[in-house]
Write a protein that holds these residues in place. Sequence first.
Motif, PDB file in Angstrom:
ATOM      1  N   GLY A  14      -6.152   6.574  -5.597  1.00 57.93           N
ATOM      2  CA  GLY A  14      -6.420   6.111  -4.237  1.00 57.93           C
ATOM      3  C   GLY A  14      -7.659   5.242  -4.119  1.00 57.93           C
ATOM      4  N   LYS A  15      -8.740   5.603  -4.803  1.00 56.23           N
ATOM      5  CA  LYS A  15      -9.976   4.829  -4.705  1.00 56.23           C
ATOM      6  C   LYS A  15      -9.791   3.433  -5.292  1.00 56.23           C
ATOM      7  CE  LYS A  15     -13.802   6.999  -5.201  1.00 56.23           C
ATOM      8  NZ  LYS A  15     -14.957   7.760  -5.771  1.00 56.23           N
ATOM      9  N   GLU A  17       0.841  -1.196   0.000  1.00 51.60           N
ATOM     10  CA  GLU A  17       0.000   0.000   0.000  1.00 51.60           C
ATOM     11  C   GLU A  17       0.877   1.248   0.000  1.00 51.60           C
ATOM     12  OE1 GLU A  17      -0.578   0.023   4.859  1.00 51.60           O
ATOM     13  OE2 GLU A  17      -2.186  -0.702   3.569  1.00 51.60           O
ATOM     14  N   TRP A  63      -7.835   1.330  -2.876  1.00 50.97           N
ATOM     15  CA  TRP A  63      -8.668   0.950  -1.722  1.00 50.97           C
ATOM     16  C   TRP A  63      -9.553  -0.245  -2.074  1.00 50.97           C
ATOM     17  CZ3 TRP A  63     -14.137   1.583  -0.995  1.00 50.97           C
ATOM     18  CH2 TRP A  63     -14.572   1.313   0.302  1.00 50.97           C
ATOM     19  N   GLY A 109      -7.461  -3.367  -2.497  1.00 53.12           N
ATOM     20  CA  GLY A 109      -7.003  -3.867  -1.209  1.00 53.12           C
ATOM     21  C   GLY A 109      -8.061  -4.701  -0.518  1.00 53.12           C
ATOM     22  N   ILE A 110      -9.310  -4.238  -0.558  1.00 52.33           N
ATOM     23  CA  ILE A 110     -10.414  -4.999   0.019  1.00 52.33           C
ATOM     24  C   ILE A 110     -10.592  -6.310  -0.735  1.00 52.33           C
ATOM     25  CG2 ILE A 110     -12.921  -5.021   0.343  1.00 52.33           C
ATOM     26  CD1 ILE A 110     -12.768  -2.020   0.866  1.00 52.33           C
TER      27      ILE A 110
END
Length: 402
Positions: free
Chosen positions: A330-331, A263, A334, A337-338
């Motif tokens: 960034g979105k 990240e 995110w 990552g989930i």
Amino acid sequence: MSNPDTFDVVVIGGGPAGATAANDLAKMGRSVLLLDRAGRIKPCGGAIPPQAMRDFDIPESVLAAKVNSARMIAPSDREVDMPIDGGYVGMVDREHFDEWLRTRAAENGATRQTGTFEKIERDSDGTAVVHYRPGQGRSSTETATVRARSIIGADGANSFVGKHYVPGYETVKYVSAYHEIVRAPANDSGADFDGTRCDVYYQGDISPDFYGWVFPHGDTISVGVGTAVPGFSLRTACTELRRRAGLEQAETLRREGAPIPLEPLKRWDNGRDILLAGDAAGCVAPASGEGIYYALAGGRLAAEAVNEFCTSGNPKALKKARQRFMKAHGKVFWVLGIMQKFWYSSDKRRERFVSLCADPDIQYLTWEAYMNKRLVKARPGAHFRIFFKDMAHLLGVVPSNR
């Protein structure tokens, strides 16, 4: 330059991020030293989207291969093909691609120096002084120095610059990656290999929390695995992956391993004159591990921020690199990552994930988003269909073989 030992910018590390930053800054008229350690080749699948080629003026001639489909392989050995409709993914060999980027930077005015970075000290007036050992390897005892108004640390994951000179760097998390470059088999070898297809293995014994890959590079193939699980044997998994792909007898040309950040770091600069870029800043997409495009983008944003800093003298300009990167990506990071934490957590979930990949809507949106690095608006209804299908798989309503 009025003083040949003083540079506007010293870029430490000559991978895609560092070479791009050096190239852009040189074209802006800045005096740039690009310091790179010889012989370092990052383990990498080598995928590069068409958008990267457009944004960063990369010609097709640097590609080792073009891929027009991917094959996803589930724990049950079920295979799902994902063809690319009307497009392709470029594949590069990092040994040659990175050198092409460094050569371009030099041709546009950056000064290239092969050497090993040692440390940063301060002159009597506060100017940074970069110490390095010229030449190849660490055997040289000779030390050279240059002064730098600013420094870009693009020295990869586990960055020495970040670890020693940027507060908070110790918080970075990694996936360990390992790959073997092997010679591509002849057509009649019997290996289940296609030079225009990427194979991705979502199988827990190959990787308990990431994936394994078999990516074509023209005359060679990258066979690799990654994991963040301590003690997991990457070499053993890679050997098994080669067996499953029918490549156990292929000639091994080289072996490489390195950490891959999970990240983006919370902070990329030291608040004074040092800025991180690329892997050193954590610019690798979760779930996919895609790093080349984001390294190129991060290098460009670092160049823009450092150029503003050199013009204004205000260290706050350095923070703009991270701000602009996270606004743009960034979105997506995110969401990925989930996705990685959920879908890669067990073979049962990996099985369902591969089932989802058979859906035409998911295939369309995946390739459009990957190739063009933008949100897809052409089929708004597809987003709703994917949402309900995804929920059905999450709740176990849909059998994993559908």
